[in-house]
Design an enzyme around this catalytic site. Structure first.
Site, PDB file in Angstrom:
ATOM      1  N   GLN A  11     -10.827   0.342  -8.349  1.00 25.45           N
ATOM      2  CA  GLN A  11     -10.768  -1.084  -8.003  1.00 25.45           C
ATOM      3  C   GLN A  11     -12.112  -1.637  -7.554  1.00 25.45           C
ATOM      4  OE1 GLN A  11      -7.786  -0.276  -4.751  1.00 25.45           O
ATOM      5  NE2 GLN A  11      -8.840  -1.951  -3.738  1.00 25.45           N
TER       6      GLN A  11
ATOM      7  N   MET B  11      -7.082   1.997   2.428  1.00 25.38           N
ATOM      8  CA  MET B  11      -8.249   2.745   1.967  1.00 25.38           C
ATOM      9  C   MET B  11      -8.995   3.314   3.190  1.00 25.38           C
ATOM     10  SD  MET B  11      -9.548   1.000  -1.511  1.00 25.38           S
ATOM     11  CE  MET B  11     -10.504  -0.336  -0.845  1.00 25.38           C
TER      12      MET B  11
ATOM     13  N   ARG C  25     -14.760  -3.539   5.949  1.00 25.24           N
ATOM     14  CA  ARG C  25     -16.160  -3.818   5.604  1.00 25.24           C
ATOM     15  C   ARG C  25     -16.967  -4.327   6.804  1.00 25.24           C
ATOM     16  NH1 ARG C  25     -13.752  -4.759   0.603  1.00 25.24           N
ATOM     17  NH2 ARG C  25     -14.777  -3.653  -1.106  1.00 25.24           N
TER      18      ARG C  25
ATOM     19  N   GLY D 205      -5.970  -4.529  12.274  1.00 26.51           N
ATOM     20  CA  GLY D 205      -5.163  -5.185  11.234  1.00 26.51           C
ATOM     21  C   GLY D 205      -4.186  -4.193  10.612  1.00 26.51           C
ATOM     22  N   HIS D 206      -4.699  -3.006  10.244  1.00 28.51           N
ATOM     23  CA  HIS D 206      -3.818  -1.982   9.671  1.00 28.51           C
ATOM     24  C   HIS D 206      -2.745  -1.572  10.682  1.00 28.51           C
ATOM     25  CE1 HIS D 206      -7.638  -1.092   7.333  1.00 28.51           C
ATOM     26  NE2 HIS D 206      -6.754  -1.262   6.367  1.00 28.51           N
TER      27      HIS D 206
ATOM     28  N   LYS E 217      -4.873 -11.094   4.771  1.00 25.97           N
ATOM     29  CA  LYS E 217      -6.324 -11.268   4.575  1.00 25.97           C
ATOM     30  C   LYS E 217      -6.686 -11.174   3.092  1.00 25.97           C
ATOM     31  CE  LYS E 217     -10.142  -9.500   4.468  1.00 25.97           C
ATOM     32  NZ  LYS E 217     -10.820  -8.304   4.181  1.00 25.97           N
TER      33      LYS E 217
ATOM     34  N   SER F 265     -11.608  -6.379   9.068  1.00 26.61           N
ATOM     35  CA  SER F 265     -11.789  -5.818   7.735  1.00 26.61           C
ATOM     36  C   SER F 265     -12.563  -4.512   7.877  1.00 26.61           C
ATOM     37  CB  SER F 265     -12.593  -6.806   6.885  1.00 26.61           C
ATOM     38  OG  SER F 265     -13.131  -6.164   5.757  1.00 26.61           O
TER      39      SER F 265
HETATM   40  O1  PAF Z   1      -5.993  -3.460   0.402  1.00 25.89           O
HETATM   41  C1  PAF Z   1      -6.331  -2.268   0.221  1.00 25.89           C
HETATM   42  O2  PAF Z   1      -6.727  -1.547   1.139  1.00 25.89           O
HETATM   43  C2  PAF Z   1      -6.262  -1.700  -1.185  1.00 25.89           C
HETATM   44  O3  PAF Z   1      -6.583  -2.648  -2.128  1.00 25.89           O
HETATM   45  C3  PAF Z   1      -4.930  -1.004  -1.506  1.00 25.89           C
HETATM   46  C4  PAF Z   1      -3.775  -1.991  -1.510  1.00 25.89           C
HETATM   47  C5  PAF Z   1      -4.657   0.100  -0.493  1.00 25.89           C
HETATM   48  C6  PAF Z   1      -5.009  -0.369  -2.891  1.00 25.89           C
HETATM   49  O4  PAF Z   1      -6.034   0.572  -2.967  1.00 25.89           O
END
Ligand code: PAF
Length: 282
Positions: free
Chosen positions: A61, A30, A189, A36-37, A151, A187
């Site tokens: 979500q 997102m 956030r 982390g990514h 995480k 994160s």
């Molecule tokens: O973990 C996330 O960033 C989201 O929940 C995902 C898996 C990209 C789905 O929108």
């Protein structure tokens, strides 16, 4: 790095690429990318996969509209970071592209027990939204490997269940949580925390580490209560501190001393909700 924004374009592109025979790894995100990514991307690259990332802040979500509105957006930086890290392809769709018929899902995913506990309990509808978008993404981006971070422990289990429910031909790869030097789990956030809050937030990892160290066979209520109090004293509003069987997320109140466990925390620091977990094996 190639950037595609249209479903039609990425479908056509991936169809042509199939002939190459190289395995693909898909890392859905997102945005508001952090180390982390990038560690997911590096892990996929080290396996020699063709790497595809997506950035889409999925509205369905978020059970809290304020959380959605305040979700950090750093798209220019994200593109730079992915390019720099050697991502091959970025899918960057609009909301209309992802939900051409509106955001209301016609499907209800049968997640059973997993949806009744922890994040499922405290964020009603959240995992249905996650399944809706992951289902749609995997339909657009069929992939040999799907990479997610530990995480979001429960999310990993939900996505594994989704893969089984829909018989999706992909293998889920779960990569370890990346942490700041303080122990704070990386994160998106965290971008909403100021420096003082970031220091405070490291208490979550400290608390999980304390649980891991103090854990003994027998009753677990006291250890959960002490951990909850530690977080309250540090200024958190706690949703849960739980200890569960790591393979099923069954909540454990009395431990046999052998079963592999995971300790999980969700707590608010002011307006920002943070989650973290730690595996406990003997
Ligand atoms: O973990 C996330 O960033 C989201 O929940 C995902 C898996 C990209 C789905 O929108």
């Amino acid at each position: 790095m190639i950037i595609l924004r249209k479903v039609e374009d990425i479908r056509e592109f991936l169809e042509k690429r199939k002939k190459s025979g190289q395995n693909t790894a898909f890392i859905p995100t997102m945005g508001a990318l952090h180390a982390g990514h990038i560690s997911l991307l590096n892990s996929a690259k080290s396996e020699g996969h063709y790497t595809i990332c997506s950035i889409f802040v999925n509205p369905t979500q978020f059970n809290n509209q304020q959380d959605f509105a305040k979700y950090p957006k750093t798209i220019e930086q994200d593109i730079y970071a992915l390019e720099h890290a050697g991502c091959d392809l970025l899918f960057l769709p609009s909301t209309e592209e992802m939900y051409p018929n509106g955001q209301k899902s016609t499907l209800q995913y049968d997640l059973g027990y997993l949806e009744t506990i922890l994040e499922g309990k405290y964020r009603p509808g959240h995992f249905q939204g996650v399944c809706q978008i992951v289902h749609r993404l995997l339909d657009i981006v069929p992939t040999d490997y799907l990479y997610l971070g530990q995480k979001d422990y429960q999310q990993c289990m939900v996505v594994q269940k989704l893969i089984e429910l829909l018989d999706i031909k992909t293998t889920l790869v779960i990569c370890p949580t990346q942490r700041e030097a303080s122990g704070l789990a990386m994160s998106s956030r965290n971008m909403r925390l100021n420096d003082t809050e970031k220091k405070q937030a490291a208490k979550i990892y400290e608390t999980l580490s304390h649980i891991k160290k103090a854990l003994k066979a027998g009753e677990l209520n006291e250890i959960k209560e002490t951990a909850t109090q530690k977080l309250i004293d540090a200024g958190f509003t706690v949703d849960y501190v739980e200890i569960a069987e790591s393979s099923s997320l069954k909540i454990i109140n009395n431990w046999d001393g052998h079963m592999p466990l995971v300790a999980l925390v969700a707590a608010y620091l002011n307006e920002v909700r943070l989650i973290d977990n730690l595996l406990i094996t003997n």
